[in-house]
Scaffold this active site. Structure first.
Site, mmCIF file in Angstrom:
data_model
loop_
_atom_site.group_PDB
_atom_site.id
_atom_site.type_symbol
_atom_site.label_atom_id
_atom_site.label_comp_id
_atom_site.label_asym_id
_atom_site.label_seq_id
_atom_site.Cartn_x
_atom_site.Cartn_y
_atom_site.Cartn_z
ATOM 1 N N ASN A 22 -10.327 -2.981 2.352
ATOM 2 C CA ASN A 22 -9.960 -2.592 1.047
ATOM 3 C C ASN A 22 -11.178 -2.682 0.258
ATOM 4 O OD1 ASN A 22 -7.215 -3.075 1.427
ATOM 5 N ND2 ASN A 22 -7.373 -5.486 0.973
ATOM 6 N N HIS B 100 -3.784 1.184 12.259
ATOM 7 C CA HIS B 100 -3.631 -0.225 12.807
ATOM 8 C C HIS B 100 -4.993 -0.897 13.329
ATOM 9 C CE1 HIS B 100 -2.220 -3.062 15.813
ATOM 10 N NE2 HIS B 100 -2.006 -2.244 16.742
ATOM 11 N N HIS C 90 0.751 -1.169 -0.055
ATOM 12 C CA HIS C 90 -0.004 -0.111 -0.020
ATOM 13 C C HIS C 90 0.854 1.226 0.009
ATOM 14 C CE1 HIS C 90 -3.821 -2.157 0.938
ATOM 15 N NE2 HIS C 90 -3.288 -2.996 1.315
#
Ligand code: HDE
Length: 701
Positions: A159, A351, A86
């Site tokens: 995603n 995170h 990414h």
């Protein structure tokens, strides 16, 4: 010896460089600089930054030139390691407003409380490419959202596809090694069309479902605005009564789900590698904000961790929306561009372990590995453990964490007792029994490596996905497999992947095999009948919104510029933008009817536009660039139109006057505008789909 101080006056305080106590909203100076004069990092004013200090005009440079050394040293260290995956991303700020509908499934305040507004930062990304790679490559897209809630930061690191390549996080380095460029020559960049990728996925058939999504139109989104998002894993939510629920998060774009066509994506990668990030920034700047609804599929937490036979801990599986509808919880609006790419988009650290009360993880083995990785990776990327103090990562609530010192410490902590219990800093900080407490869950079993049996079914869901799509979407999948495997050198890999396809859908395997010139695998078991899930298709039959779309109009000084203005107004009302394309730059027309030229014929390329029109009165030009522009628009299934004698420019470029999606009218009136808006709302003229496909893979022909 320090003495005990009164708690109310001397609670440990963290003071940041901007003077705010940590936890208070910082008055962030986005320029992180002040004053009108150029200074050194020490604030010393400088008279000259263009000439180094030399002994004589021609003489050697002196070591004592502290300004030169400071400037060069800092420059030498401007880069930080890019994300290992990414790396290429673009981001925006925004706000999330809760519908209040989640109150029965979670106590998380930002979801449960109706009308509650929460600031967010969203970073979209590709997975495989380096930081400088192109936006429109065929890949999965990251959709990472940081909610700055009143209870601390919650990150939903998702995603644009609902499943993942692997079932267990321990394989993540392997799939990424396989997908990244080959280690010997470092090619190809940002693509999956190469041997190591297909070697891996054909050997790890659990990847098949995700591969189908990548090969589908979802792998080449039109824009971030038209992309769905998914939390992928099953999460556990906890309601105010302590009841638990299993949920799958979804982002539903208000603008609908749309994609590029493959040739368009390839052209864009060269013509405008920043295609998606430009669209994101331009849209926000133009006030056409990006909007998404956050939703959840709610599944009973009945101890089985399955739903209708689907293992909810397996991240290669979806739950069809027809079986568990997506319930909407609130609206996200992206309405502000970052001020500085590095400070915000590059330094933001997401995170999966940034959670708030009411939202918990599950035993999904992919998710469990992520709980380690996202913290760990920041140590290298952001240079130490204090990355949470970077303005973009800082929570918008008080922080009193007893974490001290370390590289890049920017807080000036007070107090002497960063431990607890203590008797020196007034006993603070206190613990809050109402803070984040995991719901008790029973863990038992033999220690060992292995999967539950239900993880072994790798083909039913790819078949479900493929068979739920329309013929044109299926043809795109066949084309993508044939293209990607056609770029693979090793025949054994192609044959192995064909065998995988044959077990999903023999019809698809036959098309791809023919395109590759290889025998159709036989004798393999194929997935039987599946109940299709129409929600998986992104082809629309009813026109959707067109905000953020761009429409080009070819015109010159002889054109009907009043008509251009009428159309511009009608499109602007829908949040779409009309751009004038003319032979040369500057203006066309005279006096009050003058129009600014937005693109010249040389700088305009079809990929930028969702539709192109030719204005009445425009002189026919045989300019090859105009011909290419119009023909590409036609091939890429986008709306074309003309009014008055403008139609001659279209037909002169080989566009059939009566071709599907070719609009014409006598004048650019409201009816013409409405027809154009409806055509744009359908996104593509799929009747032309086969024009851009090889015969072997165009079953719609
Ligand atoms: Fe990530 N992933 N990931 N991932 N991921 C990273 O974190 C990782 C996975 C996703 O815009 C890294 O800060 C492991 C699934 C997004 O900054 C790293 C595994 C999903 C982003 C990492 C996964 C994602 C990342 C790289 C398997 C969708 C970009 C730099 C266990 C649900 C976030 C960083 C941004 C980034 C590890 C699997 C989404 C290395 C080990 C599944 C959107 O920590």
């Amino acid at each position: 010896m320090p003495t005990r101080r009164k708690p109310d006056q001397n609670a440990p305080e963290i003071v940041t460089p901007t003077g705010a106590k940590t936890g208070e909203r910082e008055p962030i100076d986005p320029r992180a600089q002040s004053g009108d004069y150029l200074t050194t990092a020490q604030g010393l004013r400088l008279p000259d930054t263009d000439h180094s200090l030399k002994a004589g005009r021609r003489g050697p440079t002196l070591l004592e030139d502290f300004h030169l050394r400071e400037k060069i040293t800092h420059f030498d260290h401007e880069r930080i390691p890019e994300r290992v995956v990414h790396a290429r991303g673009a981001a925006a700020h925004g706000v999330f407003v809760s519908y209040g509908t989640a109150a029965s499934i979670t106590k998380a305040g930002f979801l449960a409380e109706k009308g509650k507004e929460t600031e967010v930062f969203v970073r979209f990304s590709t997975v495989l490419g380096s930081r400088g790679s192109a936006d429109t490559v065929r890949d999965t897209r990251g959709f990472a959202v940081k909610f700055y809630t009143d209870e601390g930061n919650f990150d939903l690191v998702g995603n644009n596809m609902p499943v993942f390549f692997i079932q267990d996080g321990i394989k993540f380095p392997d799939i990424i090694h396989a997908g990244k460029p080959h280690p010997d020559r470092e090619i190809p960049q940002a693509q999956s069309a190469h041997d190591t990728f297909w070697d891996f996925v054909s050997l790890h058939t659990e990847a098949t479902h995700h591969v189908f999504w990548n090969m589908s139109d979802r792998g080449i989104p039109r824009s971030y605005r038209t992309m769905e998002g998914f939390g992928v894993h099953t999460f556990r939510t906890v309601d105010p009564e302590g009841g638990t629920h299993l949920v799958k998060f979804h982002w539903k774009p208000v603008a609908g789900v749309h994609s590029l066509v493959w040739e368009e994506a390839q052209i864009a990668a060269g013509v405008d590698p920043d295609f998606h990030r430009r669209d994101l920034a331009d849209g926000i700047e133009a006030g056409a904000f990006l909007e998404y609804d956050l939703g959840v599929q709610v599944l009973p937490d009945d101890g089985t961790e399955t739903f209708e036979g689907i293992d909810l801990l397996d991240p290669t599986k979806i739950v069809p929306e027809e079986l568990a509808p997506v319930q909407l919880l609130g609206r996200l609006t992206l309405n502000r561009n970052p001020t500085n790419y590095f400070a915000e988009t590059e330094q933001v650290a997401f995170h999966t372990g940034h959670l708030v009360p009411g939202i918990e993880v599950t035993n999904d083995p992919l998710m469990q590995a992520r709980m380690f990785s996202y913290l760990d990776t920041q140590l290298t990327r952001l240079g130490g453990p204090n990355f949470s103090q970077l303005p973009i990562n800082r929570p918008h609530v008080p922080v009193n964490d007893m974490l001290r010192d370390g590289m890049h410490q920017t807080a000036v902590h007070t107090g002497v007792a960063p431990y607890r219990p203590n008797s020196l800093d007034g006993g603070l900080p206190e613990v809050d029994p109402e803070g984040y407490v995991q719901v008790p869950r029973l863990v038992e079993g033999e220690v060992g490596r292995g999967n539950p049996l239900s993880f072994e079914d790798h083909f039913t869901q790819p078949a479900l996905f493929y068979r739920s799509l329309t013929p044109v979407e299926q043809a795109h999948i066949a084309e993508a497999f044939t293209f990607e495997l056609g770029k693979v050198y090793e025949q054994a890999i192609k044959e192995r992947e064909l065998a995988v396809l044959a077990q999903v859908d023999a019809g698809l395997a036959a098309i791809v095999a023919e395109g590759l010139g290889l025998p159709v695998p036989t004798g393999l078991p194929e997935v039987g009948e599946v109940l299709p899930s129409p929600a998986l298709s992104q082809v629309v039959e009813v026109p959707g919104p067109i905000a953020g779309r761009k429409i080009g109009v070819i015109a010159d000084s002889g054109s009907d510029l009043a008509g251009v203005r009428t159309l511009r107004k009608a499109l602007a009302k829908q949040g779409a933008q009309l751009l004038v394309i003319a032979p040369t730059g500057g203006f066309i027309g005279k006096g009050r009817s003058k129009e600014v030229v937005d693109r010249t014929v040389l700088t305009a390329r079809s990929i930028e536009f969702d539709a192109v029109l030719v204005a009445a009165g425009t002189g026919h030009s045989a300019d090859i660039k105009v011909v290419i522009l119009l023909q590409e628009m036609y091939r890429h299934c986008k709306a074309l139109g003309a009014w008055g004698d403008g139609i001659e420019v279209l037909t002169g470029s080989g566009i059939p006057e009566d071709g599907p999606g070719v609009l014409h009218a006598d004048s650019a009136d409201k009816t013409f505008a409405a027809e154009l808006i409806a055509s744009l709302g359908l996104h593509r003229v799929w009747e032309r789909a086969d024009l851009v496909m090889a015969d072997a893979v165009a079953p719609v022909r």
